[in-house]
Design a protein around this motif. Sequence first.
Motif, mmCIF file in Angstrom:
data_model
loop_
_atom_site.group_PDB
_atom_site.id
_atom_site.type_symbol
_atom_site.label_atom_id
_atom_site.label_comp_id
_atom_site.label_asym_id
_atom_site.label_seq_id
_atom_site.Cartn_x
_atom_site.Cartn_y
_atom_site.Cartn_z
ATOM 1 N N SER A 35 0.857 -1.181 0.000
ATOM 2 C CA SER A 35 0.000 0.000 0.000
ATOM 3 C C SER A 35 0.894 1.232 0.000
ATOM 4 N N LEU A 36 0.310 2.369 -0.303
ATOM 5 C CA LEU A 36 1.073 3.611 -0.256
ATOM 6 C C LEU A 36 1.553 3.840 1.172
ATOM 7 N N VAL A 37 2.737 4.380 1.296
ATOM 8 C CA VAL A 37 3.329 4.570 2.621
ATOM 9 C C VAL A 37 2.514 5.568 3.448
ATOM 10 N N MET A 38 2.369 5.261 4.725
ATOM 11 C CA MET A 38 1.738 6.162 5.683
ATOM 12 C C MET A 38 2.743 6.396 6.805
ATOM 13 N N PRO A 39 3.573 7.434 6.668
ATOM 14 C CA PRO A 39 4.611 7.670 7.676
ATOM 15 C C PRO A 39 4.006 7.812 9.071
ATOM 16 N N GLN A 40 4.516 7.022 10.010
ATOM 17 C CA GLN A 40 4.019 7.033 11.382
ATOM 18 C C GLN A 40 4.970 7.752 12.334
ATOM 19 N N LYS A 41 6.224 7.824 11.959
ATOM 20 C CA LYS A 41 7.257 8.387 12.834
ATOM 21 C C LYS A 41 8.063 9.438 12.076
ATOM 22 N N ASP A 42 8.685 10.332 12.822
ATOM 23 C CA ASP A 42 9.529 11.358 12.204
ATOM 24 C C ASP A 42 10.656 10.736 11.390
#
Length: 63
Positions: A35-42
Amino acid sequence: CPYDWVGYRGLCYYFSVEEGSWDWSQARCSQHGASLVMPQKDWEMEFLFRLKGHVDYWLGLYR
């Protein structure tokens, strides 16, 4: 990670050179079991900017 993918911190990222809408891009990812990336962290956002710079690309965020 599969060939042509980039591994970082136990995750695999693929940067396509194909262009398309968000929906098309998400469907293309689904064809690869991703899936398209969903950044969770800095650190994840910093990694993406460091690797690809500040260019236009789709993220998994959707509204």
